[in-house]
Design a protein around this motif. Structure first.
Motif, PDB file in Angstrom:
ATOM      1  N   PHE A 339       7.245  17.189 -68.112  1.00  9.10           N
ATOM      2  CA  PHE A 339       6.846  18.295 -67.238  1.00  9.10           C
ATOM      3  C   PHE A 339       7.343  18.032 -65.822  1.00  9.10           C
ATOM      4  CE2 PHE A 339       3.750  17.803 -70.663  1.00  9.10           C
ATOM      5  CZ  PHE A 339       3.778  19.064 -71.244  1.00  9.10           C
ATOM      6  N   ALA A 340       8.643  17.895 -65.695  1.00  2.64           N
ATOM      7  CA  ALA A 340       9.231  17.436 -64.435  1.00  2.64           C
ATOM      8  C   ALA A 340       8.866  18.319 -63.254  1.00  2.64           C
ATOM      9  CB  ALA A 340      10.754  17.361 -64.575  1.00  2.64           C
ATOM     10  N   ALA A 341       8.832  19.635 -63.441  1.00  2.00           N
ATOM     11  CA  ALA A 341       8.523  20.532 -62.335  1.00  2.00           C
ATOM     12  C   ALA A 341       7.111  20.326 -61.813  1.00  2.00           C
ATOM     13  CB  ALA A 341       8.713  21.993 -62.764  1.00  2.00           C
ATOM     14  N   MET A 342       6.207  19.817 -62.661  1.00  2.00           N
ATOM     15  CA  MET A 342       4.831  19.547 -62.254  1.00  2.00           C
ATOM     16  C   MET A 342       4.655  18.107 -61.793  1.00  2.00           C
ATOM     17  SD  MET A 342       2.997  21.470 -65.487  1.00  2.00           S
ATOM     18  CE  MET A 342       1.396  21.852 -64.802  1.00  2.00           C
ATOM     19  N   GLU A 343       5.399  17.186 -62.397  1.00  2.00           N
ATOM     20  CA  GLU A 343       5.239  15.769 -62.095  1.00  2.00           C
ATOM     21  C   GLU A 343       6.008  15.334 -60.850  1.00  2.00           C
ATOM     22  OE1 GLU A 343       5.563  13.034 -65.539  1.00  2.00           O
ATOM     23  OE2 GLU A 343       6.006  14.850 -66.685  1.00  2.00           O
ATOM     24  N   VAL A 344       7.274  15.715 -60.805  1.00  2.00           N
ATOM     25  CA  VAL A 344       8.159  15.293 -59.705  1.00  2.00           C
ATOM     26  C   VAL A 344       8.919  16.514 -59.171  1.00  2.00           C
ATOM     27  CG1 VAL A 344       8.416  12.855 -60.293  1.00  2.00           C
ATOM     28  CG2 VAL A 344       9.805  14.558 -61.498  1.00  2.00           C
ATOM     29  N   PRO A 345       8.202  17.486 -58.622  1.00  2.00           N
ATOM     30  CA  PRO A 345       8.863  18.717 -58.176  1.00  2.00           C
ATOM     31  C   PRO A 345       9.942  18.480 -57.135  1.00  2.00           C
ATOM     32  CG  PRO A 345       6.616  18.584 -57.315  1.00  2.00           C
ATOM     33  CD  PRO A 345       6.753  17.519 -58.355  1.00  2.00           C
ATOM     34  N   ASP A 346       9.764  17.432 -56.304  1.00  2.00           N
ATOM     35  CA  ASP A 346      10.777  17.141 -55.295  1.00  2.00           C
ATOM     36  C   ASP A 346      12.098  16.744 -55.930  1.00  2.00           C
ATOM     37  OD1 ASP A 346       9.466  14.861 -56.289  1.00  2.00           O
ATOM     38  OD2 ASP A 346       9.854  13.692 -54.470  1.00  2.00           O
ATOM     39  N   LEU A 347      12.032  15.902 -56.953  1.00  2.00           N
ATOM     40  CA  LEU A 347      13.257  15.456 -57.625  1.00  2.00           C
ATOM     41  C   LEU A 347      13.929  16.609 -58.368  1.00  2.00           C
ATOM     42  CD1 LEU A 347      12.250  11.973 -59.118  1.00  2.00           C
ATOM     43  CD2 LEU A 347      13.349  12.488 -56.934  1.00  2.00           C
ATOM     44  N   LEU A 348      13.143  17.376 -59.096  1.00  2.00           N
ATOM     45  CA  LEU A 348      13.738  18.475 -59.863  1.00  2.00           C
ATOM     46  C   LEU A 348      14.329  19.528 -58.946  1.00  2.00           C
ATOM     47  CD1 LEU A 348      14.292  19.683 -62.667  1.00  2.00           C
ATOM     48  CD2 LEU A 348      12.171  20.979 -62.408  1.00  2.00           C
ATOM     49  N   ALA A 349      13.575  19.934 -57.926  1.00  2.00           N
ATOM     50  CA  ALA A 349      14.072  20.973 -57.013  1.00  2.00           C
ATOM     51  C   ALA A 349      15.368  20.515 -56.332  1.00  2.00           C
ATOM     52  CB  ALA A 349      13.021  21.317 -55.967  1.00  2.00           C
ATOM     53  N   GLY A 350      15.418  19.261 -55.920  1.00  2.00           N
ATOM     54  CA  GLY A 350      16.621  18.761 -55.278  1.00  2.00           C
ATOM     55  C   GLY A 350      17.815  18.768 -56.209  1.00  2.00           C
ATOM     56  N   ASP A 351      17.590  18.403 -57.473  1.00  2.00           N
ATOM     57  CA  ASP A 351      18.693  18.380 -58.429  1.00  2.00           C
ATOM     58  C   ASP A 351      19.171  19.787 -58.764  1.00  2.00           C
ATOM     59  OD1 ASP A 351      20.162  16.251 -59.933  1.00  2.00           O
ATOM     60  OD2 ASP A 351      19.656  17.544 -61.627  1.00  2.00           O
ATOM     61  N   VAL A 352      18.230  20.711 -58.920  1.00  2.00           N
ATOM     62  CA  VAL A 352      18.583  22.109 -59.190  1.00  2.00           C
ATOM     63  C   VAL A 352      19.375  22.675 -58.015  1.00  2.00           C
ATOM     64  CG1 VAL A 352      17.629  24.432 -59.483  1.00  2.00           C
ATOM     65  CG2 VAL A 352      16.656  22.517 -60.766  1.00  2.00           C
ATOM     66  N   ARG A 353      18.916  22.380 -56.808  1.00  2.00           N
ATOM     67  CA  ARG A 353      19.619  22.882 -55.612  1.00  2.00           C
ATOM     68  C   ARG A 353      21.051  22.349 -55.563  1.00  2.00           C
ATOM     69  NH1 ARG A 353      16.541  20.908 -52.157  1.00  2.00           N
ATOM     70  NH2 ARG A 353      15.239  22.734 -51.736  1.00  2.00           N
ATOM     71  N   ASP A 354      21.214  21.050 -55.796  1.00  2.00           N
ATOM     72  CA  ASP A 354      22.548  20.465 -55.728  1.00  2.00           C
ATOM     73  C   ASP A 354      23.495  21.111 -56.738  1.00  2.00           C
ATOM     74  OD1 ASP A 354      21.658  18.767 -53.760  1.00  2.00           O
ATOM     75  OD2 ASP A 354      21.436  17.026 -55.080  1.00  2.00           O
TER      76      ASP A 354
END
Length: 369
Positions: A339-354
């Motif tokens: 559940f990456a978006a709930m667990e580590v939203p900073d990491l997922l959002a950054g990777d999606v943005r990149d």
């Protein structure tokens, strides 16, 4: 027609939930059982009591209603979605798709960071939550992908990206397959790679260890998956009638699929579980396990980005993934789980943005009106 939607659960349904929790019939448990027989009784009683006496649905409902919710009918099915526009009118649109046993709630913590650069469309899968139960066969990943393509067309987005995990990954890849002229790229945070004896590729020791984990799962199919794939209606009766049954069915997945270092809070998990309970969508959501076809996925001709989280159910093997997809971006993270978006939203959002800022077409069009 697209209509605004507001969450407003009848009080009688909340009272019924409290009453059912109060009257729970508990099974016994052997001494020192731990996890040997399934979800521990002490922990489940703790969660059930929290749900019954301390958890405040109305507070979470009010928080959710601060988001712009909408519904529309596509292919005879009600579709609920959240639509958040970026302050940048020329931003690329992204459609974010959850999985099971998640919901649109998975993305709450990535909305703010991602909406700085992207317009966001976050639908509920048909059969899940406020998209309501499905009433006919055939709502598989491809049919859902066609519905997503129509949803984005109605919103006026001619070019957009797709992101998802779990079933949301398969749906996003299917969307890239059915609408390649519109989808600029697909980013996934779950991409199972099965052993392929015919693949002429070099695998590292890490890759081989990952495949061993996949082989173990293939040889010992998880009970929840077998039940939902083979008899979703049968398990649906128990989950729709017993809130504690619905609670443990999903809480067990959160306990086993998250990184112990990045747990999802009890309140966030209970909001997600409440959504399943209050919309009575246990059986219809389970049908997706039954209806998704097995075997080789549709070819997806658009660029693909992959984020691999160390504590997910499985970790992708890049040389095998590259035989199926046009991999343009690959990230490995040492924390975070399914559940990456709930667990580590900073990491997922950054990777999606990149990934998507590199895919952004100069002529991306935004919704009109």
């Amino acid at each position: 027609m697209i209509k605004p939607f507001r969450i407003d659960i009848p009080q009688v349904d909340l009272d019924d939930l409290t009453d059912r929790l109060t009257r729970t019939r508990w099974p016994n448990e052997v001494t020192d059982a731990g996890w040997d027989y399934g979800f521990p009784l002490t922990r489940l009683k703790e969660l059930a009591e929290h749900w019954r006496t301390r958890y405040d649905w109305r507070a979470h409902e009010a928080e959710l209603n601060r988001l712009p919710h909408f519904t529309t009918e596509i292919d005879g099915q009600n579709i609920h979605f959240v639509h958040v526009r970026s302050a940048n009118p020329d931003a690329l649109a992204l459609i974010l798709t959850h999985g099971w046993p998640g919901s649109f709630l998975e993305f709450l913590d990535v909305i703010e960071p991602l909406s700085r650069d992207f317009h966001l469309v976050i639908p509920s899968i048909p059969g899940y939550g406020f998209s309501g139960p499905t009433h006919e066969r055939g709502w598989d990943a491809v049919r859902i992908a066609h519905a997503w393509a129509e949803l984005m067309r109605r919103l006026g987005y001619e070019r957009y990206g797709a992101q998802g995990g779990d079933f949301g990954a398969g749906i996003s890849l299917a969307l890239g397959a059915v609408a390649p002229e519109q989808v600029v790229g697909v980013h996934v945070n779950y991409l199972p790679t099965r052993p392929d004896p015919d693949a002429d590729v070099q695998l590292s020791a890490t890759d081989e260890a990952r495949l061993d984990k996949v082989r173990q799962l293939m040889a010992n199919r998880p009970p929840y998956q077998a039940l939902q794939a083979l008899t979703p209606q049968t398990i649906g009766y128990a989950l729709t009638d017993s809130p504690v049954g619905q609670l443990v069915w999903i809480a067990e997945r959160f306990a086993q699929w998250t990184d112990p270092a990045t747990p999802v809070s009890d309140d966030r998990m209970l909001t997600n579980i409440s959504l399943y309970w209050l919309t009575a969508t246990a059986a219809s959501s389970a049908r997706l396990h039954h209806d998704v076809p097995r075997g080789r996925p549709l070819p997806c001709p658009v660029p693909v980005g992959v984020a691999v989280f160390a504590h997910d159910i499985t970790q992708s093997v890049r040389p095998l993934a590259e035989r199926l997809y046009d991999i343009r971006h690959w990230s490995e993270f040492d924390r975070g789980g399914h559940f990456a978006a709930m667990e580590v939203p900073d990491l997922l959002a950054g990777d999606v943005r990149d990934f998507f800022l590199a895919r952004r077409p100069d002529d991306s069009l935004v919704a009109a009106g």
